[in-house]
Motif scaffolding. Sequence first.
Motif: not given
Lengths: 137, 826
Positions: B351, B354, B357, B500, B514, B518, B533, B535
Amino acid sequence: MIVPLIKGLKYTLGRFFSKPITIQYPEERREVAPRWRGIHYFNVDENGMFKCVACGLCAAVCPSKCIKITAGEDEDGVRYPMEYEINAIRCIYCGFCVEACPVDAIRMGSKYDFTDYHREDFLLTIDRLVTQDYLDK
Amino acid sequence: MTVHITINGKEIEAEKGKTILEVARENGIYIPTLCYHSHLHPIGSCRLCVVDIEGYPMPMAACTTPVMDGIKVHTNTGRVLKMRRQAMELILVNHPLDCPVCDKGGECRLQDLAYEFGIAEQPFHAKKPEREHVPFSTPLIRQWYDRCVLCLRCVHVCHELVGNAAIDIKETGYRSVIYPVAPERCYSCGECLSVCPVGALTEAVNPLRGRIWQIERKQTTCGQCGVGCQMEVSTYENKPVNIKTDDVTEEGPNYGSLCVRGRFFYDYVSSEERLTEPKIKKAEEWVSAGWDEAYENAIDHLREVMKAHGPDSIGFIASARLLNEDLVALFEFAKNGLNVPNVDTSSRIDLSAHGTSLTALKGASSFKDLDGLLDSDLIVIAGGDLDATAQIVANRIRVAQRLHDTKVITINSYKTRLDEISDAILTCNSGTEIPVFNGLVKAAFEGSDGVKKVSGWEDFSKQLTDYSADAVCDAAQIDREMFETAVALLKESASVSFVSGGGLGQTTEGSQKVKAFANLAVACAASGKKIGWLPVTAYANGWGALAIQTIYGGGLSYGEMIQAAKEGKIKALVVVEEDPIATLPDTSYVKEALDNLDFLMVIDLFETETVKKADLFIPSCSFMEKSGTFINMEGKKRAVNQVLDPMEKTRAVGVIFSDIAEKMKLEVELTPEVIQKKVSEILDQDGLKTEGKDALAFFQISYQATRMEENGHLFLVPTDLHYNHHYGTDEVHASAIEKLGKDPEYLINPKDAARLGVEDGSTVTIKTERGELSISPTLSDEAKEGHLVVRSHYHDTGILALFPFEMDDETKTPFTGNVLVKLQKS
């Protein structure tokens, strides 16, 4: 006053010379009624296999919660008891399990006395319920 | 719009479009049903819900009849009662009286209805139709033809919620039967099993069975992936018996749905292969030890290393599957107790990219829960096969598409099942995701005014000059028409969700990929669109672990610790429920690094490859044996409840570290209350919330194109494997895995095969700089030209050994991907 006394003595003397009512337990045992609820046993089919399908109804209906049953399923989807145990000390011999059984797997025998030295010996497992090894105890 | 109706004389105001049944249920009026399921379209097969409506000659099915203004409904007239009873009797004609041996006995809808209607016998008789027995679509479910009442719930759930259509009804009338029409499409998710109202489908995973009156059932959160599904675990004598969702169908994020892992892999927690005793390695032999002895051993070794080399030479690696409470105890112990700077979790792999982001998206009016998918006009999916990593998310996307006609764009380097419903399939070359994202931003938003106000646009727009539609389609080898469709969809949709998969962040240039993705979201938000969003995380507590590791901060990362161990800078490593050998690329490198250590302590459930190398092993317990919290992929706190007592002597990780801290007399307090307080403090101030006032900003992207070299080279693309790497540690011990028994698949495009002279099923050797592997590839269109796609399912393939040990510059994520392999015929 004297008449009732004579009547009583007459009965006593009559009994004195007739066949005794008591039996020499444990050498002698009394026959029980056909519907007597003695120690359980597992009914077997023509192949000698017990009939239990582990539906769990006996455990559900048991008022003293003395039946432990662990159900399993084999590779063909046939249900069977992986574990079955009746605690004969806890049991109140009400016979509900026999009535609940949908496949006539469990029955109650005629044995009414069950003695042993250890508490564990009163746990009736599948093997013991089939072979009834407790009959001569 | 509301309408006014009366049911049994009661006047009710109802929403237009609802059915009579729904309105009646909302108002507490009982109508019996068998085939009705709240998450499915009304089926109307059982005819038990018939009601009388004044002015209409015949009764109607309440489940399929919408309410109309002014109708007067009667649910209990003599006529409908008689019809219901007769319908019920007809359903029972072919149903066998095998309740005692049926798994469903005690929880069966048909049993309940027969009892309710008081049907002890019925007048109809019929000859049993003879049916040839065909195996069901999955070996995890057993089908009982004679128990089936043909309610069609299973068929509908497979079509509507899962979108697989693996089962369907075959033949007609009296001969109808539920038949596995497309078993190869079946995911073994067991949704059909869960909706079956009778015992026609039963579980064939775990031999243990429990009746409703024997078991205990308790709700908890599934700990096998990041979705955080709510489920109920049935337990009997401290063993899980099955997983149900009947009473949690209205709770998100899964609303009663589960995937194969959640529903069928539960029995690994009671596996006989669990290690339950601490063990110490003495002269290359494992010796069982008591807990105190193991603790002493750990303390002695840690003190020794600390004395000789300082706290910098110790590292802690924890799994992101651990509870927040466990992780806080571990971080407190290591960071504040021992002053060891190097503590990291596996959310680094999953992660980290992410995490950064999200900050950029804080200013957008975004949502990140799964329900938001249903409100979106467009869903953009990138990086990974969602059906393999998080089937619940994929299911939700299919439901959105079916119910709300949501448009879908898929961006991936191989074909996935979601491509079937996708409106724009952008199957790009491996490693060219960045040009695709940039190209989409350029084509769809370059002219819009909104993006120009966002900071970072000026620099970013300069970067975009290289990404004209032609250039992108050429570099990524995507269909031009599809690209144009995607651009048009991005332009016209008012709300867009971005999903994602792990595939973006875990591959080469992961953080950049990523960020580029984004940027697309930022561009949408800047143009006034509502964005979501999402992830997808592989680890159950990915977000929690990321929040905790971010707040405690500092020190070496997961991958850096392995590197430092290889270089001899790290002397002692404590690995908690993580298996670096199975997780990280370049297996031999990782093994060498672990061999290099003076002291390796591993806390785990099973004997993993890493445990085999350990000097000290301490057993821990699974998520079912402890209580705490997870932060799921939506960023929501999910309660994990203890449903089982810890197996034998095992202890939860949090308990282990507070015990050791106490023995070492460290100045940290690790009582449950203190930990709890710390957890809530950390999660309250986490940087993960999307609500915020931060302004939107574009990221600058650095991108370097990987060029395809000479002939004979293919891009190696591992799919499920590297998103689901923790399969390798726990879930492989589930009995369902053995039954599924899927071998790894190596897919190669027929064109490549023809070019390289590879035949279907022949054995070839694949070679990289790091090693080689003998495989037998399958020819399939699912692999894009120039790619070798690896579907590993649940078995260790050894594919990770072929990747070099590299890390992302920014997030320090050890990545896999963009590796060219050479195929050699053997």
